[in-house]
Design a protein around this motif. Sequence first.
Motif, PDB file in Angstrom:
ATOM      1  N   VAL A  74     -36.410  17.785  24.541  1.00 44.00           N
ATOM      2  CA  VAL A  74     -35.178  17.126  24.970  1.00 44.00           C
ATOM      3  C   VAL A  74     -33.928  17.739  24.361  1.00 44.00           C
ATOM      4  O   VAL A  74     -32.810  17.419  24.752  1.00 44.00           O
ATOM      5  N   TYR A  75     -34.095  18.590  23.376  1.00 44.78           N
ATOM      6  CA  TYR A  75     -32.918  19.146  22.698  1.00 44.78           C
ATOM      7  C   TYR A  75     -33.301  20.457  22.033  1.00 44.78           C
ATOM      8  O   TYR A  75     -34.349  20.565  21.414  1.00 44.78           O
ATOM      9  N   GLN A  77     -31.457  23.473  19.598  1.00 49.30           N
ATOM     10  CA  GLN A  77     -30.291  23.976  18.870  1.00 49.30           C
ATOM     11  C   GLN A  77     -30.555  25.435  18.515  1.00 49.30           C
ATOM     12  O   GLN A  77     -31.602  25.745  17.937  1.00 49.30           O
ATOM     13  N   GLU A 112     -33.517  24.418  16.005  1.00 53.74           N
ATOM     14  CA  GLU A 112     -34.534  23.373  16.069  1.00 53.74           C
ATOM     15  C   GLU A 112     -34.810  22.963  17.509  1.00 53.74           C
ATOM     16  O   GLU A 112     -33.985  23.157  18.403  1.00 53.74           O
ATOM     17  N   GLU A 135     -36.301  19.589  19.589  1.00 55.36           N
ATOM     18  CA  GLU A 135     -36.703  18.187  19.506  1.00 55.36           C
ATOM     19  C   GLU A 135     -37.424  17.794  20.778  1.00 55.36           C
ATOM     20  O   GLU A 135     -36.996  18.124  21.881  1.00 55.36           O
ATOM     21  N   VAL A 175     -30.341  25.430  26.379  1.00 51.85           N
ATOM     22  CA  VAL A 175     -29.563  24.385  25.705  1.00 51.85           C
ATOM     23  C   VAL A 175     -29.170  23.313  26.730  1.00 51.85           C
ATOM     24  O   VAL A 175     -29.281  22.115  26.479  1.00 51.85           O
ATOM     25  N   ASP A 176     -28.743  23.782  27.898  1.00 45.07           N
ATOM     26  CA  ASP A 176     -28.320  22.852  28.948  1.00 45.07           C
ATOM     27  C   ASP A 176     -29.501  22.106  29.561  1.00 45.07           C
ATOM     28  O   ASP A 176     -29.377  20.954  29.950  1.00 45.07           O
ATOM     29  N   ASP A 177     -30.636  22.766  29.668  1.00 50.18           N
ATOM     30  CA  ASP A 177     -31.817  22.149  30.282  1.00 50.18           C
ATOM     31  C   ASP A 177     -33.058  22.450  29.430  1.00 50.18           C
ATOM     32  O   ASP A 177     -33.804  23.388  29.703  1.00 50.18           O
ATOM     33  N   PRO A 178     -33.247  21.641  28.385  1.00 50.40           N
ATOM     34  CA  PRO A 178     -34.348  21.923  27.438  1.00 50.40           C
ATOM     35  C   PRO A 178     -35.739  21.877  28.075  1.00 50.40           C
ATOM     36  O   PRO A 178     -36.688  22.411  27.505  1.00 50.40           O
ATOM     37  N   ARG A 238     -26.710  14.796  21.298  1.00 52.43           N
ATOM     38  CA  ARG A 238     -28.053  14.926  21.859  1.00 52.43           C
ATOM     39  C   ARG A 238     -29.144  14.953  20.804  1.00 52.43           C
ATOM     40  O   ARG A 238     -30.333  14.969  21.144  1.00 52.43           O
ATOM     41  N   VAL A 245     -31.616  13.539  17.936  1.00 53.60           N
ATOM     42  CA  VAL A 245     -32.325  12.254  17.948  1.00 53.60           C
ATOM     43  C   VAL A 245     -32.434  11.679  16.538  1.00 53.60           C
ATOM     44  O   VAL A 245     -32.995  12.315  15.652  1.00 53.60           O
ATOM     45  N   ARG A 297     -34.195   9.528  13.797  1.00 55.24           N
ATOM     46  CA  ARG A 297     -35.617   9.191  13.698  1.00 55.24           C
ATOM     47  C   ARG A 297     -35.882   8.276  12.514  1.00 55.24           C
ATOM     48  O   ARG A 297     -35.045   8.129  11.620  1.00 55.24           O
ATOM     49  N   PRO A 336     -35.401   9.811  22.313  1.00 53.56           N
ATOM     50  CA  PRO A 336     -34.548   9.984  23.485  1.00 53.56           C
ATOM     51  C   PRO A 336     -34.877   8.904  24.509  1.00 53.56           C
ATOM     52  O   PRO A 336     -36.045   8.623  24.747  1.00 53.56           O
TER      53      PRO A 336
END
Lengths: 129, 361
Positions: A42-43, A45, A61, A63, A87-90, B293, B295, B297, B317
């Motif tokens: 979902v993320y 970096q 990282e 996530e 980054v825009d679409d993990p 964005r 998360v 935890r 999320p």
Amino acid sequence: MSNIPNELSYTKEHEWVAGLDDGLTVTVGITAYAADALGDVVYVQLPEVGSTVEGGDSIGEVESTKSVSEIYTPVGGEVVEVNQAVVDDPSLVNSDPYGEGWMFRVRMEGDTEDLLSAEEYAALTSGES
Amino acid sequence: MSRPTPLRDVHESLGATLTDFAGWLMPLRYGSESAEHNAVRQAAGLFDLSHMGEIFLTGPQAGQALDYALVGHLSALVPGRARYTMIVNERGGVLDDLIVYRLGDEEFMVVANASNYEKVGNELKERAKSYDVVVEDRSDQYALIAVQGPRSQEILATLTDADLDGLKYYAGLPGLVDGRNALIARTGYTGEDGFELFVANEDAAPLWHALMAAGEPYGIRPAGLSSRDTLRLEAGMPLYGNELSAELTPFDAGLGRVVKFDKPGDFVGRSALEAVKDDPPRRRLVGLVARGRRVPRHGYPVTKDGAVVGEVTSGAPSQTLGKPIAMAYVDMGVEEGLAVDIRGSQEPMDLVELPFYRRKK
């Protein structure tokens, strides 16, 4: 079975490395095995373009719903490009980890971490699954 | 070694990612946990919850024994109904949160969390000693399958003649589902309408297949623990070990309403809980919605101007909100300018009241 392309090199931290042969700029991503283990990403970096990194550094990282993992750079040098699309679409990390889900490119300067062949990486991950 | 549930082979044939959870080998997800989450919100999901504990109390004083052992007034429960309640220690600390079903005048079933049911069973046996009741942990004999989501009643209705329309939320009745004996309960942990089916172990796999076949036209999907956790988080439901622990009383958790001081007789924890029931709470359980964005935890500090003002108990999320969300204990009176320290960086958060998601009736 996770897919482990033969032409790539791998780290124990589940990154893949492409482009070692030309010795100049390498592309790094995380393996399908890692993406499967994480679940839906979902993320992401990523490092700054232009930053200088050492082989083995944590430079980003990833996530997922349930967990967070560091991204290590297997090679030292200058970060010359990062994949803004991921980054825009993990979810690209899950859907195409060796293609559109690539993470960053480094112009090699420093040392390279000990890398694994596809065969060695397959052996490593079969022991973990 | 993790214990498998009676549905292990089914999970493996579906390609589930299996994980150890509270000593059980459980499906984490079958494919995409986000797709499972959305299926439960929009259609239906099927969960294996066989790791939950089922403890039966049978005998003329079963209700009184539970009144003494738990914080709720269970003897007042009408047969066929269920109640959310807790078991606390002498200091008022929560040992587990429970759902208790009254199956008959002299029979109750206590459903305990997987991580706690042996402890709960032992405590109930000890606390029921001076009552005319038999306490029996039958967790090994029961599988539990939950069908959750807005289409769950239509799906279940194709397999049973039981009066689902007449079955209220937090009620349970015995019935035949696909020709198998089941306790059909209208309960769940997802924020959606849904049913939990308690069946004998050997009936679990055939019932699972029957529900999948019946649900296929409605878009049912098998759903694992990962989506179960994000669903319950959106619904603002506490998880033992995250929002609840033996260090906290029901009042600390904002769940003081489950403590029934006006029931007859003493109960374990009464004096400790009476002593704190009117104390102003130091912290309260709130929702946090991330502006960014990353998360928040479990265990991450909640901060304001660099000072720690709370702690995240659960975070993930949120599919429904499209942003990371968290439950957190936050100091009373602190509402604005909050952040969560996510591995060294202060990520801004907005405080909201729980739940994050409430289904439309």
